[in-house]
Design an enzyme around this catalytic site. Structure first.
Site, short mmCIF file in Angstrom:
data_model
loop_
_atom_site.label_atom_id
_atom_site.label_comp_id
_atom_site.label_asym_id
_atom_site.label_seq_id
_atom_site.Cartn_x
_atom_site.Cartn_y
_atom_site.Cartn_z
N SER A 197 -4.09 -2.86 -3.07
CA SER A 197 -4.95 -3.87 -4.51
C SER A 197 -3.78 -4.37 -5.39
CB SER A 197 -6.30 -2.62 -5.19
OG SER A 197 -6.48 -3.68 -6.31
N ASP A 353 -6.61 -10.60 -7.42
CA ASP A 353 -5.32 -9.75 -6.98
C ASP A 353 -4.70 -9.99 -5.79
OD1 ASP A 353 -7.67 -8.53 -5.71
OD2 ASP A 353 -7.45 -6.98 -6.08
N ASP A 355 -5.46 -8.34 -2.57
CA ASP A 355 -6.25 -8.07 -1.40
C ASP A 355 -7.67 -9.07 -2.23
OD1 ASP A 355 -6.57 -6.32 -3.22
OD2 ASP A 355 -7.20 -5.20 -1.96
N ASP A 357 -10.54 -8.27 -4.05
CA ASP A 357 -11.52 -8.51 -3.81
C ASP A 357 -12.05 -8.46 -5.25
OD1 ASP A 357 -9.70 -6.57 -4.30
OD2 ASP A 357 -10.61 -4.49 -3.09
#
Length: 635
Positions: A197, A353, A355, A357
């Site tokens: 993340s 961010d 990734d 999400d």
């Protein structure tokens, strides 16, 4: 093994035992080091480990072995290394993939359709079930742009394939919510996302998903952990050979399995307004967001949303992000993009961010200034926007609901109630709990979910937070407000006038390693056993302990009621300071070596907004200062 090697290992184990006995190495580290020295399935890592023991590098041994890296709120996540039970490396990733495969195989039985949770299996036709049983177990694997993510994703796919799974593999980095979507879309039994993340470049992680598309929940998480801990010899196939013989299927837009386009279509279908006039700047912070968020924005019809080029390259070092920390919760991480937006006339800055999400938004206000919205503020704005649009379309009923966690702004409660929907907020931190609540309460009635850490979700296409859909809604709302001569900040003030002023602050303390873990435990114990009845001018009346499931009154610290589920290491103190209602929550992070404190103030809408803001902000400045002093004295 030669006699010389046997003697060397025995000598090393004795040296480790002496270090533990002398207090130079923790007992947990000693146990884990000795296991890696003794067991044959760790043989390929033994030479590196023996060198550390021979060098008497106790500090490095403690760093690498102080724990067996756990499954937290976001799966297994931590610093990368070549060896070590407390780090992300080839062995701990392999153990994770193997443990997941073993557990899913144990849970699978004929008559449970792939991609359908047992509670929803009654709607499955016999023909569809027979086809699913014949197909065998399925898994899908994706990764972000971090260092070694490709290595770890290929390793995971190779182990799942060796266990007999049909594995679908994304050949390029993709967003975590797309992995969640893919589990459902491809009717998989499980999914894996290789990602850490928003963590520093040194970290990586392994996130496991169940057939619902949500991250694993109890009792599955404990079952997987048990299988991971029992890992010994791990089967594996050659990745390229498995691709050639069809055990691993490479996902591509040129085939019938165009998951990317199906995912984007689902996101764009949730649009609530045709307004598309806002000028905005978007940065993926060197992550995957251009493949999901920017692509969705373009498909949705926005023509004036520009990519921030200096942070577009997919680079796990995050070179052009301040401090190389790609966390959109940090206003300083948005500073380069904001500076560019100031000079080029953008009204909004959006940042995700690595990734993709989580989504943060900064808003141009008076003159050339930008205001960074907190996750709580953006969550309130999006909740009100979605509910207002759906209320106008007459698509809301009293059965509909919104969701938030226990440490997210309570402002969502009056917002939800104003539109006549249910608000469910007795949830621990982590979108896996939100995903579980969606399925438990009926996906057909789910409207919106928010978490303070800039995570949002709408629709039923996936079961994880998604910056993609949050970006679409934020741009729509900003476009509508632009037509009225207003900004997101103006609308937020309107909500404060209507529902009262809500102010939130987060205080985080980083405590790495074994010593840090002990410090976190001491702080939580102090807060639990010696709960302060007051901090400065703030008086607390009660404390909710979600680990011991009790509510205690203060200052007596006596139990006054039982507290039902959920169950977790979370304390919530409630009190007041004059006209301000005050809440203080404390919990250890489930993904990083941190302890987090959440501070909330609420002032009645009866007071003028300027006065309410001043009172609420002063209250939390005092609370944070007094809390820090109390923690020093308490431990």
């Amino acid at each position: 093994m030669s006699n010389d090697n046997v003697h060397r290992i025995e000598a090393a184990r004795s040296a480790v035992d002496r270090a533990v006995h002398a207090g130079r190495l923790t007992q947990a580290s000693g146990h884990n080091v000795n296991r890696w020295l003794a067991e044959p399935y760790y043989a390929e890592y033994r030479d590196q480990l023996l060198r550390l023991v021979d060098e008497d590098n106790v500090a490095e041994l403690d760093r690498l072995f102080w724990e067996r890296i756990p499954f937290g709120t976001g799966g297994r996540r931590g610093p990368m290394s070549e060896i070590g039970s407390a780090t992300i490396n080839a062995r701990t990733i392999a153990e994770s993939a193997h443990g997941l495969a073993v557990y899913v195989q144990r849970m699978a039985s004929p008559g449970t359709l792939h991609g359908v949770d047992a509670g929803n299996a009654s709607s499955v036709t016999p023909q569809a079930q027979a086809e699913a049983d014949a197909a065998g177990l399925r898994a899908v694997v994706a990764r972000d742009t971090r260092h070694r993510s490709t290595e770890f994703a290929r390793l995971t796919a190779s182990i799942l394939a060796a266990h007999g799974f049909q594995v679908f593999f994304f050949p390029e980095p993709r967003a975590t919510p797309e992995l969640s979507f893919a589990v459902r879309y491809l009717k998989c039994d499980t999914g894996v996302m290789i990602s850490a993340s928003h963590n520093p470049p040194s970290d990586n992680g392994f996130k496991a998903y169940w057939n619902t598309g949500g991250q694993v929940l109890p009792p599955h998480d404990q079952g997987i952990i048990a299988c991971v801990d029992a890992s010994e010899e791990i089967p594996i196939v050659d990745f390229d050979v498995a691709v050639k013989d069809g055990r691993i299927v490479i996902l591509s837009g040129s085939t019938d399995l165009d998951v990317d386009q199906a995912y984007i279509n689902e996101v764009c279908a949730l649009s609530l307004s045709p307004a598309r006039t806002i000028r905005a700047l978007y940065t993926p912070m060197h992550g995957v967001g251009a493949s999901s968020i920017h692509r969705s924005i373009l498909q949705a019809g926005y023509q004036d949303v520009e990519l921030y080029e200096p942070q577009c390259s997919q680079d796990g070092s995050f070179p052009n992000v301040p401090d190389h920390l790609p966390n959109p919760e940090r206003p300083q991480a948005l500073r380069p993009a904001i500076d560019f937006a100031k000079a080029n006339g953008h009204a909004l800055v959006l940042a995700s961010d690595p990734d993709a999400d989580r989504l943060a938004v900064a808003v141009r206000t008076q003159g050339n200034e930008f205001t960074c919205l907190s996750g709580n503020q953006l969550g309130a704005l999006l909740a009100d926007y979605i509910l207002s649009e759906r209320a106008a379309a007459k698509t809301l009923t009293p059965d509909h609901f919104i969701l938030e966690t226990l440490v997210t702004t309570p402002m969502l409660v009056p917002i939800g109630h104003a539109y006549g929907v249910r608000v469910i907020r007795d949830l621990l931190v982590g979108f896996k709990w939100i995903a579980g609540a969606i399925d438990a309460n009926g996906p057909e009635h789910f409207v919106f979910a928010a978490e303070e850490s800039v995570g949002y979700m709408a629709g039923s296409y996936c079961r994880d937070k998604d910056a993609c859909v949050a970006a679409i809604f934020a741009l729509e709302l900003a476009s509508e407000l632009k037509a009225e001569g207003k900004t997101l900040v103006d609308r937020l003030d309107e909500l404060y006038v209507r529902h009262g002023y809500y102010h939130e602050v987060q205080f985080v303390q980083t405590c790495p390693g074994a010593q840090g873990s002990s410090q976190i435990a001491q702080m939580m114990q102090a807060l639990r056993e010696r709960t302060p009845a007051s901090l400065g001018s703030i008086s607390f009346e009660s404390v909710k302990d979600y680990q011991r499931h009790v509510v205690k009154s203060l200052p007596s610290n006596t139990v006054e009621a039982d507290l039902p589920q959920p169950s977790g290491d979370l304390l919530i103190l409630e009190g007041h300071a004059g006209p301000c209602r005050v809440t203080l929550a404390g919990r250890p992070s489930g993904t990083e070596p941190k302890i987090k404190f959440y501070l909330f103030a609420n002032v009645s809408p009866d007071l003028p907004l300027s006065e309410a803001k001043k009172l609420g902000q002063q209250c939390l400045v005092e609370l944070e200062s007094e809390l820090k002093k109390w923690l020093v004295s308490a431990i």
